[in-house]
Design a protein around this motif. Structure first.
Motif, PDB file in Angstrom:
ATOM      1  N   LEU A 175       0.826  -1.211   0.000  1.00 49.70           N
ATOM      2  CA  LEU A 175       0.000   0.000   0.000  1.00 49.70           C
ATOM      3  C   LEU A 175       0.862   1.265   0.000  1.00 49.70           C
ATOM      4  N   GLY A 176       2.172   1.096   0.002  1.00 47.46           N
ATOM      5  CA  GLY A 176       3.074   2.242   0.004  1.00 47.46           C
ATOM      6  C   GLY A 176       3.395   2.775   1.382  1.00 47.46           C
ATOM      7  N   ALA A 177       3.092   1.988   2.423  1.00 45.28           N
ATOM      8  CA  ALA A 177       3.315   2.438   3.802  1.00 45.28           C
ATOM      9  C   ALA A 177       4.676   1.989   4.323  1.00 45.28           C
ATOM     10  N   ALA A 178       5.264   2.835   5.131  1.00 41.01           N
ATOM     11  CA  ALA A 178       6.419   2.424   5.920  1.00 41.01           C
ATOM     12  C   ALA A 178       5.887   1.531   7.039  1.00 41.01           C
ATOM     13  N   VAL A 179       6.713   0.620   7.506  1.00 46.75           N
ATOM     14  CA  VAL A 179       6.267  -0.303   8.553  1.00 46.75           C
ATOM     15  C   VAL A 179       7.334  -0.403   9.635  1.00 46.75           C
ATOM     16  N   GLU A 180       6.918  -0.143  10.861  1.00 42.74           N
ATOM     17  CA  GLU A 180       7.797  -0.281  12.030  1.00 42.74           C
ATOM     18  C   GLU A 180       7.369  -1.492  12.833  1.00 42.74           C
ATOM     19  N   LEU A 181       8.330  -2.149  13.447  1.00 43.92           N
ATOM     20  CA  LEU A 181       8.040  -3.189  14.429  1.00 43.92           C
ATOM     21  C   LEU A 181       8.652  -2.737  15.736  1.00 43.92           C
ATOM     22  N   ARG A 182       7.806  -2.532  16.714  1.00 44.62           N
ATOM     23  CA  ARG A 182       8.283  -2.159  18.047  1.00 44.62           C
ATOM     24  C   ARG A 182       8.162  -3.404  18.925  1.00 44.62           C
ATOM     25  N   TYR A 183       9.292  -3.993  19.248  1.00 42.58           N
ATOM     26  CA  TYR A 183       9.338  -5.213  20.055  1.00 42.58           C
ATOM     27  C   TYR A 183       9.598  -4.828  21.499  1.00 42.58           C
ATOM     28  N   LEU A 184       8.656  -5.193  22.352  1.00 44.70           N
ATOM     29  CA  LEU A 184       8.778  -4.896  23.778  1.00 44.70           C
ATOM     30  C   LEU A 184       8.998  -6.201  24.518  1.00 44.70           C
ATOM     31  N   GLU A 185      10.030  -6.216  25.322  1.00 39.67           N
ATOM     32  CA  GLU A 185      10.329  -7.423  26.075  1.00 39.67           C
ATOM     33  C   GLU A 185      10.662  -7.062  27.518  1.00 39.67           C
ATOM     34  N   ALA A 186      10.451  -8.042  28.372  1.00 38.68           N
ATOM     35  CA  ALA A 186      10.784  -7.906  29.781  1.00 38.68           C
ATOM     36  C   ALA A 186      10.960  -9.317  30.327  1.00 38.68           C
ATOM     37  N   PRO A 187      11.747  -9.468  31.378  1.00 42.25           N
ATOM     38  CA  PRO A 187      11.884 -10.792  31.996  1.00 42.25           C
ATOM     39  C   PRO A 187      10.527 -11.294  32.495  1.00 42.25           C
ATOM     40  N   VAL A 188      10.372 -12.597  32.562  1.00 38.81           N
ATOM     41  CA  VAL A 188       9.102 -13.197  32.977  1.00 38.81           C
ATOM     42  C   VAL A 188       8.665 -12.679  34.342  1.00 38.81           C
ATOM     43  N   GLU A 189       9.592 -12.513  35.254  1.00 38.78           N
ATOM     44  CA  GLU A 189       9.222 -12.028  36.593  1.00 38.78           C
ATOM     45  C   GLU A 189       8.624 -10.620  36.522  1.00 38.78           C
ATOM     46  N   GLU A 190       9.168  -9.770  35.652  1.00 40.50           N
ATOM     47  CA  GLU A 190       8.629  -8.419  35.496  1.00 40.50           C
ATOM     48  C   GLU A 190       7.264  -8.461  34.809  1.00 40.50           C
ATOM     49  N   LEU A 191       7.137  -9.308  33.771  1.00 38.98           N
ATOM     50  CA  LEU A 191       5.827  -9.466  33.129  1.00 38.98           C
ATOM     51  C   LEU A 191       4.795  -9.885  34.161  1.00 38.98           C
ATOM     52  N   TRP A 192       5.131 -10.877  34.981  1.00 42.47           N
ATOM     53  CA  TRP A 192       4.188 -11.365  35.983  1.00 42.47           C
ATOM     54  C   TRP A 192       3.848 -10.272  36.997  1.00 42.47           C
ATOM     55  N   ARG A 193       4.830  -9.481  37.435  1.00 42.96           N
ATOM     56  CA  ARG A 193       4.555  -8.397  38.384  1.00 42.96           C
ATOM     57  C   ARG A 193       3.557  -7.412  37.783  1.00 42.96           C
ATOM     58  N   ARG A 194       3.770  -7.026  36.538  1.00 43.37           N
ATOM     59  CA  ARG A 194       2.867  -6.080  35.878  1.00 43.37           C
ATOM     60  C   ARG A 194       1.469  -6.671  35.709  1.00 43.37           C
ATOM     61  N   LEU A 195       1.415  -7.935  35.294  1.00 46.70           N
ATOM     62  CA  LEU A 195       0.108  -8.582  35.101  1.00 46.70           C
ATOM     63  C   LEU A 195      -0.637  -8.709  36.426  1.00 46.70           C
ATOM     64  N   ARG A 196       0.061  -9.097  37.459  1.00 47.78           N
ATOM     65  CA  ARG A 196      -0.554  -9.234  38.784  1.00 47.78           C
ATOM     66  C   ARG A 196      -1.112  -7.888  39.238  1.00 47.78           C
ATOM     67  N   ASP A 197      -0.361  -6.810  38.980  1.00 47.15           N
ATOM     68  CA  ASP A 197      -0.807  -5.472  39.380  1.00 47.15           C
ATOM     69  C   ASP A 197      -2.037  -5.022  38.597  1.00 47.15           C
ATOM     70  N   ARG A 198      -2.145  -5.438  37.338  1.00 49.66           N
ATOM     71  CA  ARG A 198      -3.279  -4.979  36.528  1.00 49.66           C
ATOM     72  C   ARG A 198      -4.463  -5.943  36.560  1.00 49.66           C
ATOM     73  N   ASN A 199      -4.275  -7.176  37.020  1.00 53.21           N
ATOM     74  CA  ASN A 199      -5.397  -8.116  37.116  1.00 53.21           C
ATOM     75  C   ASN A 199      -6.523  -7.473  37.924  1.00 53.21           C
ATOM     76  N   GLY A 200      -7.735  -7.559  37.397  1.00 51.77           N
ATOM     77  CA  GLY A 200      -8.881  -6.956  38.066  1.00 51.77           C
ATOM     78  C   GLY A 200      -9.194  -5.545  37.599  1.00 51.77           C
ATOM     79  N   THR A 201      -8.299  -4.937  36.811  1.00 52.26           N
ATOM     80  CA  THR A 201      -8.556  -3.614  36.268  1.00 52.26           C
ATOM     81  C   THR A 201      -9.627  -3.729  35.183  1.00 52.26           C
ATOM     82  N   PRO A 202     -10.642  -2.882  35.213  1.00 57.53           N
ATOM     83  CA  PRO A 202     -11.686  -2.961  34.179  1.00 57.53           C
ATOM     84  C   PRO A 202     -11.084  -2.899  32.773  1.00 57.53           C
ATOM     85  N   GLY A 203     -11.609  -3.757  31.888  1.00 54.54           N
ATOM     86  CA  GLY A 203     -11.156  -3.784  30.505  1.00 54.54           C
ATOM     87  C   GLY A 203      -9.962  -4.672  30.253  1.00 54.54           C
ATOM     88  N   THR A 204      -9.472  -5.338  31.294  1.00 49.19           N
ATOM     89  CA  THR A 204      -8.365  -6.261  31.111  1.00 49.19           C
ATOM     90  C   THR A 204      -8.799  -7.654  31.536  1.00 49.19           C
TER      91      THR A 204
END
Length: 153
Positions: A95-124
Motif C-alpha cells: 500500500l506504500g506504507a512504511a512499517v515499524e516493528l516495536r518489540y517490547l520485552e521484559a523478563p518473565v518475573e517483570e511481566l508477571w509483576r505487571r500482570l498481577r498489578d493490573r489483574n482486576g482492572t476494568p477492561g483487562t
C-alpha cells in the motif's frame, strides 16, 4: 508531510504495548487499534477466540483504509508469530506504507509483576502465572535479521 506508516507492537502480555501505544498515538499522532479495548467495549469476552479473530480481521481492513488515506496506524495485537508480522508488513508495504516493528520485552518475573498489578482492572482479562508460563515458549521473538526488515522508528 510524511506518508502512511504502520506500527506493529509486538510482545507478551505485560510488556508495555498499551502504554507505548497510547503515548505514540498522542505524540505522533496516530490511530491506535487495540482489540482488547474493542472487545471490552462491545461486551465480548476477551478470550472469545472466534470474536477476536473476526475483530482483528476487521480492524486490519480498517487499518488498510487508513493507510491508503496517508494515516499512521498502531496495531496493538501482540504479534506472537513471525508469519503474522511478515504478512502485515508485506501488505502494508504494498500500500506504500512504511512499517515499524516495536518489540517490547521484559523478563518473565517483570511481566508477571505487571500482570498481577493490573489483574482486576476494568477492561483487562485476568492472566494467571500459569498462563504466562505456557505462553512464553509459544512467543516467536523477532531476531536481528527480522528487525532489519522494518523501517526505523
Amino acid at each position: 508531510m510524511p506518508g502512511p506508516r504502520l506500527i506493529l507492537l509486538c510482545g507478551l502480555p505485560g510488556s508495555g504495548k498499551t502504554t507505548l501505544a497510547r503515548r505514540l498515538a498522542t505524540d505522533l499522532p496516530a490511530v491506535r487499534l487495540c482489540p482488547d479495548e474493542w472487545l471490552t467495549n462491545l461486551g465480548i469476552h476477551l478470550y472469545d477466540e472466534k470474536a477476536r479473530d473476526l475483530l482483528e480481521r476487521q480492524l486490519w481492513r480498517h487499518a488498510q483504509d487508513l493507510l491508503r488515506l496517508g494515516q499512521t496506524v498502531i496495531l496493538e495485537y501482540g504479534f506472537w508469530a513471525r508469519s503474522e508480522r511478515d504478512e502485515l508488513r508485506l501488505a502494508a508495504r504494498a500500500l506504500g506504507a512504511a512499517v515499524e516493528l516495536r518489540y517490547l520485552e521484559a523478563p518473565v518475573e517483570e511481566l508477571w509483576r505487571r500482570l498481577r498489578d493490573r489483574n482486576g482492572t476494568p477492561g483487562t482479562a485476568p492472566i494467571s502465572r500459569d498462563s504466562l508460563e505456557r505462553w512464553v515458549p509459544l512467543f516467536e521473538a523477532p531476531d536481528e535479521a527480522e528487525l532489519a526488515l522494518y523501517d526505523p522508528a
